[in-house]
Design a protein around this motif. Sequence first.
Motif, PDB file in Angstrom:
ATOM      1  N   SER A   1       0.860  -1.192   0.000  1.00  0.00           N
ATOM      2  CA  SER A   1       0.000   0.000   0.000  1.00  0.00           C
ATOM      3  C   SER A   1       0.890   1.234   0.000  1.00  0.00           C
ATOM      4  O   SER A   1       2.049   1.178   0.423  1.00  0.00           O
ATOM      5  CB  SER A   1      -0.877   0.010   1.250  1.00  0.00           C
ATOM      6  N   ALA A   2       0.336   2.364  -0.452  1.00  0.00           N
ATOM      7  CA  ALA A   2       1.136   3.599  -0.532  1.00  0.00           C
ATOM      8  C   ALA A   2       1.690   3.979   0.842  1.00  0.00           C
ATOM      9  O   ALA A   2       2.849   4.376   0.973  1.00  0.00           O
ATOM     10  CB  ALA A   2       0.289   4.724  -1.122  1.00  0.00           C
ATOM     11  N   ALA A   3       0.853   3.840   1.895  1.00  0.00           N
ATOM     12  CA  ALA A   3       1.287   4.243   3.244  1.00  0.00           C
ATOM     13  C   ALA A   3       2.478   3.402   3.702  1.00  0.00           C
ATOM     14  O   ALA A   3       3.449   3.915   4.266  1.00  0.00           O
ATOM     15  CB  ALA A   3       0.136   4.091   4.232  1.00  0.00           C
ATOM     16  N   SER A   4       2.396   2.087   3.424  1.00  0.00           N
ATOM     17  CA  SER A   4       3.453   1.187   3.848  1.00  0.00           C
ATOM     18  C   SER A   4       4.744   1.440   3.070  1.00  0.00           C
ATOM     19  O   SER A   4       5.844   1.478   3.636  1.00  0.00           O
ATOM     20  CB  SER A   4       2.962  -0.241   3.648  1.00  0.00           C
ATOM     21  N   LEU A   5       4.618   1.640   1.755  1.00  0.00           N
ATOM     22  CA  LEU A   5       5.815   1.873   0.928  1.00  0.00           C
ATOM     23  C   LEU A   5       6.471   3.199   1.303  1.00  0.00           C
ATOM     24  O   LEU A   5       7.696   3.319   1.351  1.00  0.00           O
ATOM     25  CB  LEU A   5       5.445   1.864  -0.557  1.00  0.00           C
TER      26      LEU A   5
ATOM     27  N   MET B   1       6.479   4.484   4.234  1.00  0.00           N
ATOM     28  CA  MET B   1       7.202   4.218   5.474  1.00  0.00           C
ATOM     29  C   MET B   1       8.532   3.509   5.169  1.00  0.00           C
ATOM     30  O   MET B   1       9.575   3.846   5.731  1.00  0.00           O
ATOM     31  CB  MET B   1       6.308   3.366   6.383  1.00  0.00           C
ATOM     32  N   LEU B   2       8.502   2.528   4.253  1.00  0.00           N
ATOM     33  CA  LEU B   2       9.722   1.769   3.936  1.00  0.00           C
ATOM     34  C   LEU B   2      10.775   2.651   3.270  1.00  0.00           C
ATOM     35  O   LEU B   2      11.964   2.534   3.554  1.00  0.00           O
ATOM     36  CB  LEU B   2       9.387   0.572   3.040  1.00  0.00           C
ATOM     37  N   VAL B   3      10.327   3.550   2.383  1.00  0.00           N
ATOM     38  CA  VAL B   3      11.287   4.465   1.733  1.00  0.00           C
ATOM     39  C   VAL B   3      11.970   5.314   2.809  1.00  0.00           C
ATOM     40  O   VAL B   3      13.188   5.456   2.835  1.00  0.00           O
ATOM     41  CB  VAL B   3      10.584   5.376   0.691  1.00  0.00           C
ATOM     42  N   ARG B   4      11.167   5.838   3.730  1.00  0.00           N
ATOM     43  CA  ARG B   4      11.737   6.695   4.790  1.00  0.00           C
ATOM     44  C   ARG B   4      12.680   5.918   5.701  1.00  0.00           C
ATOM     45  O   ARG B   4      13.713   6.433   6.133  1.00  0.00           O
ATOM     46  CB  ARG B   4      10.611   7.328   5.613  1.00  0.00           C
ATOM     47  N   LEU B   5      12.301   4.659   5.991  1.00  0.00           N
ATOM     48  CA  LEU B   5      13.151   3.823   6.841  1.00  0.00           C
ATOM     49  C   LEU B   5      14.507   3.602   6.166  1.00  0.00           C
ATOM     50  O   LEU B   5      15.559   3.698   6.804  1.00  0.00           O
ATOM     51  CB  LEU B   5      12.463   2.481   7.111  1.00  0.00           C
TER      52      LEU B   5
ATOM     53  N   ASP C   1      16.910  13.273  13.326  1.00  0.00           N
ATOM     54  CA  ASP C   1      15.826  13.916  12.587  1.00  0.00           C
ATOM     55  C   ASP C   1      15.093  12.925  11.675  1.00  0.00           C
ATOM     56  O   ASP C   1      13.871  12.835  11.693  1.00  0.00           O
ATOM     57  CB  ASP C   1      16.476  15.001  11.705  1.00  0.00           C
ATOM     58  N   VAL C   2      15.863  12.166  10.862  1.00  0.00           N
ATOM     59  CA  VAL C   2      15.208  11.256   9.910  1.00  0.00           C
ATOM     60  C   VAL C   2      14.539  10.074  10.628  1.00  0.00           C
ATOM     61  O   VAL C   2      13.468   9.638  10.225  1.00  0.00           O
ATOM     62  CB  VAL C   2      16.165  10.752   8.789  1.00  0.00           C
ATOM     63  N   TYR C   3      15.155   9.601  11.731  1.00  0.00           N
ATOM     64  CA  TYR C   3      14.509   8.506  12.463  1.00  0.00           C
ATOM     65  C   TYR C   3      13.231   8.986  13.162  1.00  0.00           C
ATOM     66  O   TYR C   3      12.269   8.225  13.295  1.00  0.00           O
ATOM     67  CB  TYR C   3      15.466   7.848  13.464  1.00  0.00           C
ATOM     68  N   SER C   4      13.208  10.249  13.589  1.00  0.00           N
ATOM     69  CA  SER C   4      11.969  10.775  14.195  1.00  0.00           C
ATOM     70  C   SER C   4      10.856  10.768  13.162  1.00  0.00           C
ATOM     71  O   SER C   4       9.707  10.436  13.471  1.00  0.00           O
ATOM     72  CB  SER C   4      12.167  12.219  14.678  1.00  0.00           C
ATOM     73  N   LEU C   5      11.208  11.126  11.925  1.00  0.00           N
ATOM     74  CA  LEU C   5      10.216  11.140  10.845  1.00  0.00           C
ATOM     75  C   LEU C   5       9.690   9.720  10.584  1.00  0.00           C
ATOM     76  O   LEU C   5       8.490   9.507  10.427  1.00  0.00           O
ATOM     77  CB  LEU C   5      10.830  11.724   9.565  1.00  0.00           C
ATOM     78  N   VAL C   6      10.616   8.734  10.586  1.00  0.00           N
ATOM     79  CA  VAL C   6      10.200   7.346  10.368  1.00  0.00           C
ATOM     80  C   VAL C   6       9.269   6.921  11.511  1.00  0.00           C
ATOM     81  O   VAL C   6       8.237   6.277  11.287  1.00  0.00           O
ATOM     82  CB  VAL C   6      11.407   6.385  10.314  1.00  0.00           C
ATOM     83  N   HIS C   7       9.630   7.313  12.730  1.00  0.00           N
ATOM     84  CA  HIS C   7       8.815   6.919  13.887  1.00  0.00           C
ATOM     85  C   HIS C   7       7.408   7.499  13.776  1.00  0.00           C
ATOM     86  O   HIS C   7       6.415   6.811  14.022  1.00  0.00           O
ATOM     87  CB  HIS C   7       9.489   7.366  15.196  1.00  0.00           C
TER      88      HIS C   7
END
Length: 645
Positions: free
Chosen positions: A252-256, A258-262, A299-305
């Motif tokens: 799903s778009a939401a999951s992908l 999240m994976l891109v950001r991770l 910063d980037v991990y906060s966004l992933v969280h």
Amino acid sequence: SQQGCDPFAQTQRSKLQHRRARINQQINKEMRMRAGAENLFRATSNHKVKETVALELSYVNSNLQLLKEELEELNSSVDVYQNDSESISVPMIPLGLKETKELDLLVPLKDLISEHYGEDGVLFEKEIKEFMELRQAMRTPSRNEAGLELLMEYYNQLYFLDSRFFPPTKSLGVFFHWYDSLTGVPSHQRALAFEKGSVLFNIGALHTQIGAQQDRASLPGLNQAIDAFQKAAGAFNYLKENFSNAPSLDMSAASLNMLVRLMVAQVQECVFEKMTLLRAQHDFLSRLQLAQEAARVEDVYSLVHQTMTQAHVKDYVPFSWTTMVHVKSEHFKALSHYFAAIALCDCPAASDAELPEQEKAFIQFHITMPEGPSLRILLQDPEERRKLGKAHLKKAIMKHEEAMRIHGLCKILRKMDILQEVLSFAHKRSLSKYSEIDHEEDFFETGDAPDIHPKTHQKPEIKSPNFSQVKVTDLFHRLGPLSVFSAKNKWYPARRVHLMRGENGFGFTLRGDSPVLIAGVIPGGCAAEAGLKEGDYIISVNGKDCKWSKHAEVVQLLKSTGEEGVEISVITLQGSEGPKAADKKAAVMSSGSGMLKSNKENSRKSLMNSKSASTLLVWSKKSKRSKKSTYGVPFTAVGDNEAMY
């Protein structure tokens, strides 16, 4: 042909995939039982039966819950995918591959070859089996470049399979079954796009495993990890932009998203590690830079969280992942304050010569300016530096403790000694620094240090998959050139014509090659008498297959005929009996390939922009063809690339 790695080789990782496959099958079974029980529950009015069924449903649901927990634990087995080096690196999060069921295409493809292509399907069994072997191998790719190439090769073959056997109006009648990578829930669809999307997902997942496996204590290992995570981000991003309405949650778009950001966050973490490896010098500016890099990782991990705790994603992402990401954001915040303190306390106060440069760096260092004396005084007064350093250490220690507290909340992470070690090492290091600079006679209240401004010297790139790096030949090449012999074209059954040669030759104009086209027929000439029409394609001459033949080869075959004449087989495309229809066809041919519910426009743009050979193989052929095709050209004009015979 390409081989997958032996699925029975009992490495740690294949044991994992085995357990994953077993759980997937059990989940599948329980879900079927649940569906059956739910139907019975709705259908029956018998109170006693309803009670029994309700009991059975609660069993099935709790079984499903347990299976999903077992699967989550598997998805959190990040340590299996890490490297075996001695030095400690924080674990990265890899993804398990999506599992699929075996697929038997022998009968459906043979039937379609007979019906649509008018050829004997049995003659193509070798090609169909080769395709099925490739699919089988692609289910267990090895965790290296060869495994990636295997997945790419299969993905590119799907392009041809689509063009040959998936007509826009009719379904092939086979289902593609894939299991969700994170929940194990099975989904199936008839659309080939689901197969393509799932393979693309596995290309991303394999990159994550390759990235997690690198020895990040060395520079080459770090660079390979960065490359792998960037390519993983690219695969998930490409999937998100080109496919929509996936039947399974992992796509799903939401999951992908999240994976891109991770993946981007994992790249950023590697960039920080690279800095610590490269910056052996312990000068003031290098340490400020390290602090800013750490702040950037936080910063980037906060966004992933944040992304992982959103409504659509929260119940679906393994709790251990969410916790790990949260732990990392706190850990790197602590590190940013630690390096700020080290820069202030371990480096000598600025000399007059160094002051301008240090002042410039320090102005942009904090998010808000620290309270107290001016920068100049601060940088040149060791006591002021110690005071601010102490404030930074106090904040670092608070954040280390927070990271350890969150880590302790997750049963699965608690078992992960590596992470535990890294956190407690960093915590102890900050504590000992604090006690070293803490003076007994300190009466000042340690202030609150402002946070550090995030900044990186290497921005993560999202690297789209380069499909053209793996060249494939169309397995079903023998069916003829795709420009004519494709699933979306229809043609009348082949006609066999006996053609004599008159005084003025055969009486037709030929154009183009592969296959050669009869562009014009002279009224009253031999060709007209034999029943040839303009728009016919020559597919054989005297029994020799000419579908792929060049113009000159066909002319040579025709010219070598004697008195007895020549046997020619031709076909005519349906709906191409005139230039207008042919124009329409040219327009149809250039549309993008089918997606789950594809964003056609999107897919077209991205296919043109990406170096997608799987498409370009044919895009380029099409564009060449149009120069000498009959489309939109009045048949009477004899151009320089057609000749009378």
